[in-house]
Design a protein around this motif. Structure first.
Motif, PDB file in Angstrom:
ATOM      1  N   VAL A  37       0.862  -1.188   0.000  1.00 61.08           N
ATOM      2  CA  VAL A  37       0.000   0.000   0.000  1.00 61.08           C
ATOM      3  C   VAL A  37       0.893   1.231   0.000  1.00 61.08           C
ATOM      4  CG1 VAL A  37      -1.843   1.252   1.187  1.00 61.08           C
ATOM      5  CG2 VAL A  37      -1.699  -1.213   1.432  1.00 61.08           C
ATOM      6  N   SER A  38       0.470   2.246  -0.743  1.00 64.10           N
ATOM      7  CA  SER A  38       1.178   3.532  -0.736  1.00 64.10           C
ATOM      8  C   SER A  38       0.349   4.525   0.050  1.00 64.10           C
ATOM      9  CB  SER A  38       1.312   4.085  -2.158  1.00 64.10           C
ATOM     10  OG  SER A  38       1.952   3.168  -3.008  1.00 64.10           O
ATOM     11  N   VAL A  39       0.992   5.214   0.977  1.00 68.78           N
ATOM     12  CA  VAL A  39       0.285   6.259   1.724  1.00 68.78           C
ATOM     13  C   VAL A  39       1.088   7.556   1.598  1.00 68.78           C
ATOM     14  CG1 VAL A  39      -0.538   7.007   3.986  1.00 68.78           C
ATOM     15  CG2 VAL A  39      -0.726   4.598   3.334  1.00 68.78           C
ATOM     16  N   THR A  64      -5.317   9.960   1.507  1.00 71.77           N
ATOM     17  CA  THR A  64      -5.960   8.654   1.407  1.00 71.77           C
ATOM     18  C   THR A  64      -4.931   7.624   0.899  1.00 71.77           C
ATOM     19  OG1 THR A  64      -7.771   7.493   0.329  1.00 71.77           O
ATOM     20  CG2 THR A  64      -6.739   9.250  -0.910  1.00 71.77           C
ATOM     21  N   SER A  65      -5.242   6.344   1.005  1.00 74.17           N
ATOM     22  CA  SER A  65      -4.308   5.293   0.564  1.00 74.17           C
ATOM     23  C   SER A  65      -4.446   5.029  -0.943  1.00 74.17           C
ATOM     24  CB  SER A  65      -4.606   4.008   1.328  1.00 74.17           C
ATOM     25  OG  SER A  65      -5.935   3.601   1.066  1.00 74.17           O
ATOM     26  N   GLN A  69      -2.764   2.164  -4.297  1.00 73.08           N
ATOM     27  CA  GLN A  69      -1.869   1.055  -4.644  1.00 73.08           C
ATOM     28  C   GLN A  69      -1.410   1.195  -6.083  1.00 73.08           C
ATOM     29  OE1 GLN A  69      -3.027  -2.989  -3.553  1.00 73.08           O
ATOM     30  NE2 GLN A  69      -1.797  -3.754  -5.257  1.00 73.08           N
ATOM     31  N   SER A 110      -7.266   4.058  -5.755  1.00 77.25           N
ATOM     32  CA  SER A 110      -7.370   4.687  -4.430  1.00 77.25           C
ATOM     33  C   SER A 110      -8.838   4.791  -4.049  1.00 77.25           C
ATOM     34  CB  SER A 110      -6.761   6.086  -4.482  1.00 77.25           C
ATOM     35  OG  SER A 110      -7.049   6.803  -3.295  1.00 77.25           O
ATOM     36  N   PRO A 111      -9.228   4.468  -2.824  1.00 76.68           N
ATOM     37  CA  PRO A 111      -8.374   3.994  -1.740  1.00 76.68           C
ATOM     38  C   PRO A 111      -8.044   2.517  -1.912  1.00 76.68           C
ATOM     39  CG  PRO A 111     -10.664   3.983  -1.024  1.00 76.68           C
ATOM     40  CD  PRO A 111     -10.656   4.549  -2.412  1.00 76.68           C
ATOM     41  N   SER A 112      -7.097   2.008  -1.087  1.00 77.02           N
ATOM     42  CA  SER A 112      -6.831   0.573  -1.077  1.00 77.02           C
ATOM     43  C   SER A 112      -7.784  -0.077  -0.092  1.00 77.02           C
ATOM     44  CB  SER A 112      -5.396   0.297  -0.628  1.00 77.02           C
ATOM     45  OG  SER A 112      -5.301  -1.074  -0.260  1.00 77.02           O
ATOM     46  N   TYR A 135      -6.251  -1.323   3.121  1.00 82.81           N
ATOM     47  CA  TYR A 135      -5.830  -0.372   4.150  1.00 82.81           C
ATOM     48  C   TYR A 135      -7.012  -0.170   5.102  1.00 82.81           C
ATOM     49  CZ  TYR A 135      -3.533   3.613   6.301  1.00 82.81           C
ATOM     50  OH  TYR A 135      -2.931   4.459   7.203  1.00 82.81           O
ATOM     51  N   ASP A 145      -4.586   1.395   9.655  1.00 85.93           N
ATOM     52  CA  ASP A 145      -4.422   2.839   9.839  1.00 85.93           C
ATOM     53  C   ASP A 145      -4.014   3.150  11.280  1.00 85.93           C
ATOM     54  OD1 ASP A 145      -4.761   5.566   8.802  1.00 85.93           O
ATOM     55  OD2 ASP A 145      -6.420   5.679  10.236  1.00 85.93           O
ATOM     56  N   GLU A 172       0.542   7.444  -8.160  1.00 84.35           N
ATOM     57  CA  GLU A 172      -0.408   7.543  -7.042  1.00 84.35           C
ATOM     58  C   GLU A 172      -1.101   8.917  -7.011  1.00 84.35           C
ATOM     59  OE1 GLU A 172       2.496   6.089  -6.835  1.00 84.35           O
ATOM     60  OE2 GLU A 172       2.420   4.360  -5.504  1.00 84.35           O
TER      61      GLU A 172
END
Ligand code: AMP
Ligand code: GLY
Length: 423
Positions: free
Chosen positions: A193-195, A208-209, A211, A232-234, A237, A242, A292
């Motif tokens: 996951v990318s945040v 927001t998260s 991928q 987005s979002p994942s 996540y 969180d 992202e």
């Protein structure tokens, strides 16, 4: 306000699009920009690594805020050059951008401040690295210390492969000076996951998260690329993830940098792996992710210029960051053959189909003007983003919109966001 954006990809296009919506902004410049960015910004022919020229341009044109999109200039110290000239600039200084610029630094930081990450050792001597491998468990992960266009990570299944990897990074210098040092770390498994987050030195606000899909071909086959699509979002996540990250990772990272005398202002991108033992940091980036950003910013409600200014001024605690309760998917349209060999210069047709279509965006990654036309100018050409009420709707919309534009050798993955079907 006059804003200068530094960069030329899909990420900078999304940033320019978002900045253009701010009522505070009268004029946007982008150096060097691309044909899509030119819709919102006056493109200036200065390279992202020409710090003195960029700063001189900002002074001459009375730029109120410069936003650095890319990693190379940040790691190279562009923010320090701007600050020395008394210019307002959004991004970490060189001593903080090292969070992305040196993997050995970031691993040592995480170890010192107990931020969860894979077990590792750093090496600046190839012989010692080779000796270490003899006792290590396979598979194992080798990382060139410095920036390597996202290619400096090797996952090795056997001891032989790992030895070859050490040789190519440290002795043959496959990634140049990025391989003067390397990290050898434990192989982990799990969802990635990318945040993204905004940071003002003290306060951190999580976006927001999302991928990314890094491999070139469907089913995560083929070579690593700069990113073939995002969502987005994942759905992976969760609130539990969180909570864990808020407790052990996000603020802890900002505080660790401050404690080291490396106050971080700008964007921290947390590359996370959700392992069986909980979330672990795979990597940090010191800038927005690409692609992202192309799914995160279309969902952001705030005036991004206000948020940038709050980061520069240290008043991020006064910002309530908000995102739409929807989803977004970005499908990258590449030139067939990317990331190895591909042709450029083909006319891109159908871009006008995105005009006035709410919730549909075409962000240019590699395009330029030639003879009054817009032509392909890179391996990744466009990022087609669409929003929707949920991820499935957003994905259907994004794939529909990929049909609205055409160019010779157009290629995209057909399974961006497919993982959401498992939820
Ligand atoms: P990085 O540039 O450090 O994010 O690494 C690039 C990619 O390599 C990540 O997105 C992961 O897919 C993979 N990777 C990096 N570190 C590890 C690890 N310790 N275990 C498994 N995969 C990894
Ligand atoms: N999408 C991954 C990155 O921007 O590094």
């Amino acid at each position: 306000m006059k804003v200068l954006i530094v960069g030329s990809g899909g990420r900078e296009h999304a940033i320019a699009w978002k900045v253009a919506q701010s009522p505070k902004v009268d004029k946007i410049y982008c150096a060097p920009g691309n044909a899509g960015i030119a819709e919102y910004a006056e493109c200036v022919n200065i390279g992202a690594m020409e710090f003195d020229k960029l700063a001189a341009f900002a002074k001459e044109n009375e730029i109120d805020l410069t936003v650095i999109g890319m990693d190379d200039p940040l790691v190279g110290g562009v923010v320090d050059v701007f600050e020395a000239e008394g210019l307002r600039v959004f991004g970490p200084r060189k001593n903080a951008a090292i969070l992305e610029g040196s993997k050995a630094f970031s691993k040592d930081l995480m170890k010192k401040y107990n931020i969860p990450t894979a077990a590792y050792e750093n090496f600046d001597d190839a012989e010692k690295a080779l000796a270490y491998l003899e006792t290590a468990e396979m598979p194992i992960v080798l990382k060139a210390d410095g920036l390597a266009l996202g290619k400096g990570v090797l996952i090795c299944n056997t001891l032989e492969e790992a030895k070859e990897g050490v040789k190519s990074i440290m002795m043959d210098k496959k990634f140049g000076t990025a391989g003067n040092q390397m990290v050898i770390e434990e192989f982990m498994t799990g969802r990635e996951v990318s945040v993204l987050s905004f940071v003002d030195g003290k306060t951190i606000r999580i976006m927001t998260s999302a991928q990314d899909h890094k491999r070139a071909l469907d089913g995560d086959q083929g070579l690593n690329t700069g990113g073939m699509g995002t969502f987005s979002p994942s759905p992976f996540y969760t609130e539990e993830v969180d909570e864990f990250c808020k407790k052990y990772i996000y603020q802890a990272t900002v505080d660790a940098m401050a404690a080291e005398g490396r106050e971080f202002k700008g964007i921290i991108f947390f590359g996370l792996m959700l392992t069986e033992k909980g979330p672990r940091v795979l990597e940090y980036n010191a800038r927005f992710g690409d692609p992202e950003t192309q799914v995160v910013l279309p969902r952001m409600k705030n005036d991004i210029v206000e948020v940038f200014e709050a980061c520069v001024d240290g008043t991020l605690d006064q910002i309530d960051l908000q995102f739409e309760d929807n989803a977004a998917v970005c499908v990258v349209l590449a030139s067939d053959g990317y990331p190895v060999a591909y042709e450029k210069g083909f006319e891109i047709k159908g871009l006008e189909n995105f005009k006035d279509k709410d919730g549909y965006y075409v962000f240019h990654a590699g395009s330029k003007f030639a003879d009054g036309k817009i032509v392909t100018n890179g391996g990744r050409v466009l990022g087609v983003t669409a929003t929707g009420a949920d991820l499935k709707a957003a994905r259907a919309n994004a794939y529909e919109a990929t049909k609205w534009v055409n160019f010779d050798n157009k290629y995209c993955r057909s399974d961006i966001g497919k993982a959401i079907d498992e939820v």
